[in-house]
Design a protein around this motif. Structure first.
Motif, short mmCIF file in Angstrom:
data_model
loop_
_atom_site.label_atom_id
_atom_site.label_comp_id
_atom_site.label_asym_id
_atom_site.label_seq_id
_atom_site.Cartn_x
_atom_site.Cartn_y
_atom_site.Cartn_z
N HIS A 113 31.67 40.06 36.62
CA HIS A 113 32.08 40.06 35.22
C HIS A 113 33.31 40.95 35.06
CE1 HIS A 113 28.38 38.06 34.01
NE2 HIS A 113 27.71 38.94 34.74
N LEU A 114 34.00 40.76 33.95
CA LEU A 114 35.13 41.64 33.63
C LEU A 114 34.65 43.06 33.38
CD1 LEU A 114 37.15 39.35 31.21
CD2 LEU A 114 38.01 40.29 33.35
N MET A 115 35.53 44.02 33.68
CA MET A 115 35.21 45.41 33.36
C MET A 115 35.03 45.55 31.84
SD MET A 115 37.67 47.64 35.88
CE MET A 115 39.17 47.27 34.97
N PRO A 116 34.18 46.46 31.41
CA PRO A 116 33.34 47.37 32.18
C PRO A 116 31.97 46.80 32.53
CG PRO A 116 33.20 47.94 29.87
CD PRO A 116 34.17 46.79 29.96
N ALA A 117 31.66 45.58 32.10
CA ALA A 117 30.37 44.98 32.45
C ALA A 117 30.28 44.70 33.94
CB ALA A 117 30.14 43.70 31.65
N GLY A 118 31.42 44.42 34.57
CA GLY A 118 31.48 44.17 36.00
C GLY A 118 32.66 44.89 36.61
N ARG A 119 33.20 44.29 37.67
CA ARG A 119 34.31 44.96 38.37
C ARG A 119 35.60 44.15 38.36
NH1 ARG A 119 32.25 46.83 44.18
NH2 ARG A 119 32.18 44.57 44.43
N LEU A 120 35.63 43.05 37.62
CA LEU A 120 36.83 42.21 37.62
C LEU A 120 37.91 42.80 36.73
CD1 LEU A 120 35.35 38.59 37.45
CD2 LEU A 120 36.05 39.90 39.46
N ARG A 121 39.13 42.76 37.21
CA ARG A 121 40.27 43.26 36.44
C ARG A 121 40.92 42.16 35.62
NH1 ARG A 121 43.51 46.92 40.85
NH2 ARG A 121 43.00 45.24 42.29
N GLU A 122 40.58 40.92 35.91
CA GLU A 122 41.00 39.77 35.11
C GLU A 122 40.02 38.63 35.39
OE1 GLU A 122 44.72 37.84 36.56
OE2 GLU A 122 44.91 39.64 37.78
N THR A 123 40.09 37.58 34.60
CA THR A 123 39.09 36.51 34.72
C THR A 123 39.21 35.79 36.06
OG1 THR A 123 40.57 34.91 33.66
CG2 THR A 123 39.07 36.14 32.23
N PRO A 124 38.09 35.28 36.57
CA PRO A 124 38.12 34.59 37.87
C PRO A 124 39.09 33.41 37.92
CG PRO A 124 35.86 35.05 37.22
CD PRO A 124 36.72 35.40 36.04
N ALA A 125 39.37 32.80 36.76
CA ALA A 125 40.27 31.64 36.74
C ALA A 125 41.66 31.96 37.28
CB ALA A 125 40.38 31.09 35.32
N ASN A 126 42.02 33.24 37.29
CA ASN A 126 43.35 33.61 37.76
C ASN A 126 43.49 33.53 39.27
OD1 ASN A 126 45.07 34.58 35.35
ND2 ASN A 126 43.09 35.53 34.98
N TYR A 127 42.40 33.18 39.96
CA TYR A 127 42.51 32.96 41.40
C TYR A 127 43.51 31.85 41.71
CZ TYR A 127 40.00 28.48 41.44
OH TYR A 127 39.64 27.16 41.26
N LYS A 128 43.82 31.02 40.72
CA LYS A 128 44.73 29.90 40.94
C LYS A 128 46.16 30.36 41.23
CE LYS A 128 41.96 26.84 38.01
NZ LYS A 128 41.90 26.06 36.76
#
Length: 332
Positions: A169-184
């Motif tokens: 999940h996105l910070m602070p709920a998780g550790r992501l600095r941006e949404t997973p969709a940006n893997y593209k």
């Protein structure tokens, strides 16, 4: 209600801010610079260790025989400012622990730090011009996936097998600095820290979760450790984001392991060394290369640190395909 659920509203706001920033870059409202020389970015979209430094070191080994390799990092937690070039006189305070680790392993490679990546690349290019070098130059950007002011020619995104981006999940709920969709934005995706015996069935399941685009290549890598004791009493001292893979490897080698865990990029103190000394009685003290560059100043006759060396290995005999992808870009 758990802490993660309570943090979700803040994560949504954070996602809106990062999403707007990426939209401004994608639409050209905020400028990005590209370069005539090969620029390879190695990064992630999560906080914490995904193996950026070992994979950057893999690229150094691959390219340094044919290219003038320059590594540019931010130099996290360094005490200096602006552009700094690693030299025999540099300290961890000058350039940061991971750049210092790479500098000590590859003294023939140009290692620099600069929070302004554009300024850092410009400076490295000017230095090369002043030296009138004729060899091909390539810049490796360490931890630069979010640094949108530079548009790399090749972008490598890392995701940890133990906590992949699609289960975070996105910070602070998780550790992501941006949404997973940006893997593209990535050209290459590497699932790191995989078990050596990861089955093709599980790899296929991971690929279905990630859903790489047609232009993206997906690889799986694992860590190979060397210099580790076997069948011993071990005190593992770490200041890294996730010591579990190293701890598991030590246990697999028949060691009885006690882990003394400090925060990522921890700056060791005399008090920490006293703690290590007390806990290390009759135990072999093992630490990481990143920690070793900071523990070096505390090395004394009564504490001997065994440094675990890490190298990256690709699964499924993918090494040749990966190497060819990198070399084809660097030589284009």
């Amino acid at each position: 209600m758990g802490i993660e659920a309570l943090a979700l509203p803040i994560s949504w706001l954070y996602g809106m801010v990062t999403g707007l920033r990426n939209l401004l870059y994608d639409s050209g409202v905020l400028p990005s610079r590209s370069y005539d020389i090969p620029v390879i970015s190695v990064g992630n979209i999560s906080v914490g260790g995904t193996g950026k430094t070992p994979h950057t070191e893999y690229l150094i080994r691959l390219l340094r025989a044919t290219h003038h390799v320059c590594v540019l990092s931010r130099g996290y937690k360094r005490k200096s400012h602006g552009f700094q070039l690693a030299s025999p006189h540099s300290t961890v305070s000058d350039i940061g622990d991971e750049p210092m680790q790479m500098h000590r392993k590859f003294p023939d490679v140009r290692i620099a730090v600069d929070a302004d990546r554009c300024h850092g690349i410009d400076t490295l290019i000017e230095m090369r011009k002043a030296e009138r070098r004729n060899d091909a130059m390539v810049v490796l950007l360490d931890d630069a996936f979010q640094h949108r002011r530079v548009r790399p020619g090749l972008s490598i995104l890392l995701t940890d097998y133990h906590r992949p981006i699609y289960r975070d999940h996105l910070m602070p709920a998780g550790r992501l600095r941006e949404t997973p969709a940006n893997y593209k934005r990535a050209d290459i995706i590497i699932v790191t820290k995989c078990p050596e015996d990861l089955s093709l069935t599980e790899q296929s399941a991971i690929e279905q979760q990630i859903q790489p685009q047609n232009w993206q290549k997906l690889f799986f890598s694992t860590f190979c450790y060397s210099g580790l004791p076997e069948n011993s009493q071990v005190l593992l001292v770490t200041g890294i984001a996730n010591p579990l893979p190293l701890e598991t490897k030590l246990q697999d080698l028949g060691n009885d392991v006690i882990t003394l865990r400090f925060g990522d990029h921890h700056d060791y103190t005399i008090q920490d060394i006293d703690t290590i000394r007390r806990r290390s009685e009759k135990r072999t003290v093992v630490t990481t290369e990143k920690d070793a560059v900071k523990l070096k100043e505390f090395v004394s006759a009564d504490i001997h640190f065994v440094v675990a060396s890490i190298e990256v290995r690709f699964l499924n005999n993918q090494q040749e395909e990966f190497n060819n992808t990198i070399n084809d870009y660097a030589n284009s």
